[in-house]
Design a protein around this motif. Sequence first.
Motif, short mmCIF file in Angstrom:
data_model
loop_
_atom_site.label_atom_id
_atom_site.label_comp_id
_atom_site.label_asym_id
_atom_site.label_seq_id
_atom_site.Cartn_x
_atom_site.Cartn_y
_atom_site.Cartn_z
N ARG A 74 40.37 -12.98 -36.15
CA ARG A 74 39.61 -11.78 -35.80
C ARG A 74 40.54 -10.61 -35.52
N GLU A 75 41.63 -10.88 -34.82
CA GLU A 75 42.58 -9.81 -34.53
C GLU A 75 43.22 -9.28 -35.81
N GLU A 76 43.55 -10.19 -36.74
CA GLU A 76 44.13 -9.74 -38.01
C GLU A 76 43.14 -8.88 -38.78
N PHE A 77 41.90 -9.35 -38.89
CA PHE A 77 40.92 -8.57 -39.64
C PHE A 77 40.63 -7.24 -38.94
N LYS A 78 40.56 -7.24 -37.61
CA LYS A 78 40.31 -6.01 -36.86
C LYS A 78 41.39 -4.97 -37.15
N THR A 79 42.62 -5.41 -37.29
CA THR A 79 43.72 -4.50 -37.61
C THR A 79 43.49 -3.81 -38.95
N TYR A 80 43.12 -4.62 -39.97
CA TYR A 80 42.82 -4.05 -41.28
C TYR A 80 41.60 -3.13 -41.23
N ALA A 81 40.55 -3.60 -40.54
CA ALA A 81 39.30 -2.85 -40.49
C ALA A 81 39.49 -1.50 -39.82
N SER A 82 40.23 -1.48 -38.72
CA SER A 82 40.43 -0.22 -38.00
C SER A 82 41.26 0.76 -38.82
N LYS A 83 42.24 0.25 -39.54
CA LYS A 83 43.08 1.10 -40.38
C LYS A 83 42.25 1.76 -41.49
N TYR A 84 41.49 0.95 -42.22
CA TYR A 84 40.69 1.49 -43.31
C TYR A 84 39.57 2.39 -42.79
N GLU A 85 39.02 2.04 -41.64
CA GLU A 85 37.94 2.84 -41.07
C GLU A 85 38.41 4.27 -40.82
N LEU A 86 39.53 4.43 -40.16
CA LEU A 86 40.03 5.77 -39.86
C LEU A 86 40.41 6.52 -41.14
N GLU A 87 41.03 5.81 -42.08
CA GLU A 87 41.45 6.47 -43.33
C GLU A 87 40.25 6.95 -44.14
N ILE A 88 39.26 6.10 -44.31
CA ILE A 88 38.10 6.45 -45.14
C ILE A 88 37.23 7.49 -44.44
N LEU A 89 37.02 7.35 -43.14
CA LEU A 89 36.23 8.35 -42.43
C LEU A 89 36.93 9.69 -42.38
N CYS A 90 38.24 9.67 -42.30
CA CYS A 90 39.00 10.93 -42.29
C CYS A 90 38.80 11.68 -43.61
N ASP A 91 38.57 10.92 -44.68
CA ASP A 91 38.35 11.51 -46.00
C ASP A 91 36.88 11.82 -46.26
N LYS A 92 36.00 10.88 -45.92
CA LYS A 92 34.60 11.00 -46.29
C LYS A 92 33.67 11.35 -45.12
N GLY A 93 34.08 11.03 -43.89
CA GLY A 93 33.30 11.38 -42.72
C GLY A 93 32.03 10.56 -42.57
N GLY A 94 31.13 11.10 -41.76
CA GLY A 94 29.81 10.51 -41.55
C GLY A 94 28.76 11.58 -41.70
N ASP A 95 27.51 11.20 -41.51
CA ASP A 95 26.40 12.15 -41.63
C ASP A 95 26.09 12.74 -40.26
N LEU A 96 26.33 14.04 -40.12
CA LEU A 96 26.00 14.73 -38.87
C LEU A 96 24.49 14.83 -38.75
N TYR A 97 23.97 14.58 -37.56
CA TYR A 97 22.53 14.64 -37.40
C TYR A 97 22.04 16.09 -37.45
#
Length: 214
Positions: A74-97
């Motif tokens: 879980r810790e290994e996957f969390k490391t990958y998930a957090s890295k990709y999450e910040l990278e992809i959201l920094c590029d694509k973002g989310g939907d502002l309400y």
Amino acid sequence: MNTSLKNKFDSIIFDLDGTLWDSSANVAVAWQSAKQHVDYIKEDFTPELIHTITGMTYKAIFETLLPYLTEEQREEFKTYASKYELEILCDKGGDLYPGLEDALKYLSSKYKLYIVSNCQSGYIEVFFKISGFEHYFQGHQCYGTKNQPKAENILDVVKDHNLQTPVYIGDTMGDFTAAQKAGVPFIFCDFGFGKVEEGMVATISGLNELKELL
């Protein structure tokens, strides 16, 4: 709408996911990308699955979604998930309400505004980058900073900024419980990802309603 809450607070503390924006589609993309680095994940990550765990701490998320893994996995996957999450959201973002900036512009003229979220470190900063709304807020705190419960982070913001009469705005039972533990009144956003049946001081169905309520 009930307007009895006007002039009752000196500050507003917001949750982020399900309250100010919805990033679940791109979080799902990020975690699917992270999944390619390991061979022990059974699930496909979808926006619908992300909705079920939104608001949990990062540690609790993967304990809930991946209970069959070892702690090390879980810790290994969390490391990958957090890295990709910040990278992809920094590029694509989310939907502002809808109505977010209009509400923030109005509220920031009357109240001090803050964010307290159970997200990882760097996530709120990505929200600020994508939205351009950092200037409306006077501070923020997240789970990733100290790995402490949301109630403790709310209390930290209250203490650090000498808030006298804050209100917390969120969309899940976890948000309500944290606000209650911190001794802070709660406004429920029923357009988010959770349900709160009672105990809130008000319920809103859109951010534009905050202008009339507060």
